[in-house]
Design a protein around this motif. Sequence first.
Motif, PDB file in Angstrom:
ATOM      1  N   UNK A 181       0.783  -1.109  -0.063  1.00 18.80           N
ATOM      2  CA  UNK A 181       0.038   0.001  -0.173  1.00 18.80           C
ATOM      3  C   UNK A 181       0.725   1.334  -0.001  1.00 18.80           C
ATOM      4  N   UNK A 182       1.742   1.177   0.766  1.00 17.37           N
ATOM      5  CA  UNK A 182       2.667   2.492   0.883  1.00 17.37           C
ATOM      6  C   UNK A 182       3.725   2.679  -0.525  1.00 17.37           C
ATOM      7  N   UNK A 183       4.090   1.308  -1.267  1.00 12.86           N
ATOM      8  CA  UNK A 183       4.690   1.703  -2.303  1.00 12.86           C
ATOM      9  C   UNK A 183       3.985   2.345  -3.417  1.00 12.86           C
ATOM     10  N   UNK A 184       2.685   2.156  -3.388  1.00 11.65           N
ATOM     11  CA  UNK A 184       2.052   3.001  -4.370  1.00 11.65           C
ATOM     12  C   UNK A 184       1.497   4.345  -3.924  1.00 11.65           C
ATOM     13  N   UNK A 185       0.796   4.438  -2.554  1.00  5.48           N
ATOM     14  CA  UNK A 185       0.085   5.408  -2.025  1.00  5.48           C
ATOM     15  C   UNK A 185       1.342   6.683  -1.673  1.00  5.48           C
ATOM     16  N   UNK A 186       2.501   6.228  -1.239  1.00  2.75           N
ATOM     17  CA  UNK A 186       3.663   7.453  -0.838  1.00  2.75           C
ATOM     18  C   UNK A 186       3.893   8.045  -2.342  1.00  2.75           C
ATOM     19  N   UNK A 187       4.099   6.970  -3.227  1.00  2.00           N
ATOM     20  CA  UNK A 187       4.386   8.066  -4.613  1.00  2.00           C
ATOM     21  C   UNK A 187       3.418   8.797  -5.180  1.00  2.00           C
ATOM     22  N   UNK A 188       2.154   8.222  -5.018  1.00  2.00           N
ATOM     23  CA  UNK A 188       1.025   8.836  -5.407  1.00  2.00           C
ATOM     24  C   UNK A 188       0.940  10.147  -4.801  1.00  2.00           C
ATOM     25  N   UNK A 189       1.196  10.255  -3.387  1.00  2.00           N
ATOM     26  CA  UNK A 189       1.037  11.635  -2.679  1.00  2.00           C
ATOM     27  C   UNK A 189       2.269  12.420  -3.251  1.00  2.00           C
ATOM     28  N   UNK A 190       3.382  11.769  -3.589  1.00  2.00           N
ATOM     29  CA  UNK A 190       4.571  12.602  -3.915  1.00  2.00           C
ATOM     30  C   UNK A 190       4.371  13.347  -5.303  1.00  2.00           C
ATOM     31  N   UNK A 191       3.740  12.511  -6.127  1.00  2.00           N
ATOM     32  CA  UNK A 191       3.246  13.179  -7.383  1.00  2.00           C
ATOM     33  C   UNK A 191       2.309  14.553  -7.443  1.00  2.00           C
ATOM     34  N   UNK A 192       1.568  14.160  -6.541  1.00  2.00           N
ATOM     35  CA  UNK A 192       0.454  15.194  -6.409  1.00  2.00           C
ATOM     36  C   UNK A 192       1.003  16.396  -5.541  1.00  2.00           C
ATOM     37  N   UNK A 193       1.979  16.369  -4.741  1.00  2.00           N
ATOM     38  CA  UNK A 193       2.592  17.392  -4.035  1.00  2.00           C
ATOM     39  C   UNK A 193       3.763  18.122  -4.471  1.00  2.00           C
ATOM     40  N   UNK A 194       4.389  17.688  -5.887  1.00  2.00           N
ATOM     41  CA  UNK A 194       5.649  18.282  -6.280  1.00  2.00           C
ATOM     42  C   UNK A 194       5.236  18.653  -7.513  1.00  2.00           C
ATOM     43  N   UNK A 195       5.693  19.909  -7.931  1.00  2.00           N
ATOM     44  CA  UNK A 195       5.388  20.364  -9.530  1.00  2.00           C
ATOM     45  C   UNK A 195       6.556  19.391 -10.567  1.00  2.00           C
ATOM     46  N   UNK A 196       5.831  19.316 -11.859  1.00  2.00           N
ATOM     47  CA  UNK A 196       6.470  18.365 -12.825  1.00  2.00           C
ATOM     48  C   UNK A 196       7.794  18.710 -13.095  1.00  2.00           C
ATOM     49  N   UNK A 197       8.121  20.075 -13.135  1.00  2.00           N
ATOM     50  CA  UNK A 197       9.227  20.591 -13.509  1.00  2.00           C
ATOM     51  C   UNK A 197      10.555  20.119 -12.786  1.00  2.00           C
ATOM     52  N   UNK A 198      10.355  19.853 -11.417  1.00  2.00           N
ATOM     53  CA  UNK A 198      11.207  19.242 -10.578  1.00  2.00           C
ATOM     54  C   UNK A 198      11.109  17.682 -10.094  1.00  2.00           C
ATOM     55  N   UNK A 199      10.826  16.984 -11.210  1.00  2.00           N
ATOM     56  CA  UNK A 199      10.656  15.467 -11.023  1.00  2.00           C
ATOM     57  C   UNK A 199      11.941  14.838 -10.562  1.00  2.00           C
ATOM     58  N   UNK A 200      13.066  15.089 -11.310  1.00  2.00           N
ATOM     59  CA  UNK A 200      14.162  14.347 -10.754  1.00  2.00           C
ATOM     60  C   UNK A 200      14.354  14.623  -9.357  1.00  2.00           C
ATOM     61  N   UNK A 201      14.516  16.303  -8.989  1.00  2.00           N
ATOM     62  CA  UNK A 201      14.902  16.468  -7.678  1.00  2.00           C
ATOM     63  C   UNK A 201      14.087  15.972  -6.596  1.00  2.00           C
TER      64      UNK A 201
END
Length: 467
Positions: A378-398
């Motif tokens: 659950x965490x493997x998907x949930x935490x990544x999804x939360x990260x994607x929705x909380x960070x801008x696309x232009x700093x994906x690598x960072x």
Amino acid sequence: MNANSRWLMIAVGLGILLNPLNSSMIAVAIARLQQVYSLDFTAVSWIIFSFYIASAIAQPVMGKASDVFGRRRIFLAGLVISFAASLLAPLSPTFGWLIVSRILQSIGTSMMAAVGMAIVRVHITEKRATALSILSMFLSGAAAIGPFVGGALIQWGDWPAIFLVNIPLTAAGFMLAWKRIPKDEPAASLVQGMSLRQGLALVDAYGVLLFVGGLVALLVGLLSAKSSGHVSFSHVMAVVIGLLALAAFVRHELQTASPFIPLRTFAQYPAMTWVNIQFMLVNLLFYALFFGLPSYLQMVRHVSEFHTGMLMLTLGLSSLAASPVAGRWIDKSGPRPALIVSALLMTLGSVWIVTLTPTSPVISVSLALAAFGVSNGLNAVGMQAALFSSSPKEMAGTASGLFNTSRYLGTIASSLLTGIIMGGAFSFEGFRRLGMILALIAFVLVVMNLRSRNAGSGSLEKSSSIS
């Protein structure tokens, strides 16, 4: 998801699984390495610390480098370095050389882990949570079945086999990644004509040195004091030096133009900060059990490496089963409900450890493993999804680099916690104390997730950018 996207997922997945696979296979080799090199648990634990310290450094550095030099190039270079490290490790004449090989292996696998998620984010734009569930099957599956694979390999070819198995994996991964990962043009103008001093400033070499020096000094001071059974002046000085270096690191990172860990980013994106804090706690919980339980089974209950790996397979199967379910659930409801359930399961697993007795059937640890396995999926998907929705696309690598740094800081904390509680050798009483502390931390995580909506953590709400 079309055929090209699926092949891209496989290419990225085959690369990023190497980091969790190699960090997890070592779990069942610790007891064997103690015998081979005549070390106590505190000393041999540096085989874990070295890997995760190097990963914590390499993740943000390589995430930043990928934004400049190109993600595909960093990914392919990581496969080459991992291949070389896998050849060198079995030839190590001393434990110190084995540590060096592990550091090299960590850097190579971190290069892929740092940019793999960013590659998916850039090139796959539909049903990202489903895509993340596929990657999580590589990540959580590799981490969870690593002890089983490691136990079988050690029984077949002793500890060098856990390194040699990487050779065919890295070779196949390189060929597939070369063909399937799209080419990207780096911002060459940023690096053309750059001097060595400018290059070191770009990767914040001074910040890296402060971070490594401070963390290592702190770990040496704390673990040496625990191992010797008393606190000496040298132990206190090591801890003081470590804390001063880390304080200088924080000050430097806030002032430098190109920080190794952009601490100001956390202030700019509080939702992303909240995700990273929770991710550190999640990994502290998971890896304290992950490394603690195999050592307990082998050293206290005298279970073989192979049978320890068989028991740990419960963790892997539970994670693999939970990942696709998590992807569909999070696509519909967002990450928050899944993260609440995950925290409750870790609390249940930790409490179950506390209830074990010296005469409890060994198989009874499977309940705790299953609870942590489902939680991990659950965490493997949930935490990544939360990260994607909380960070801008232009700093994906960072953002990916910071996220993975949080993972390894949590893992380092778990190893430090286990080392302090256990000292030179594992015992039943120490393992029970570990369970009590894990139960307390898991309960704190439950409260954090329940209060996240009221705290304004947008990272845990459903976002249209995920699906």
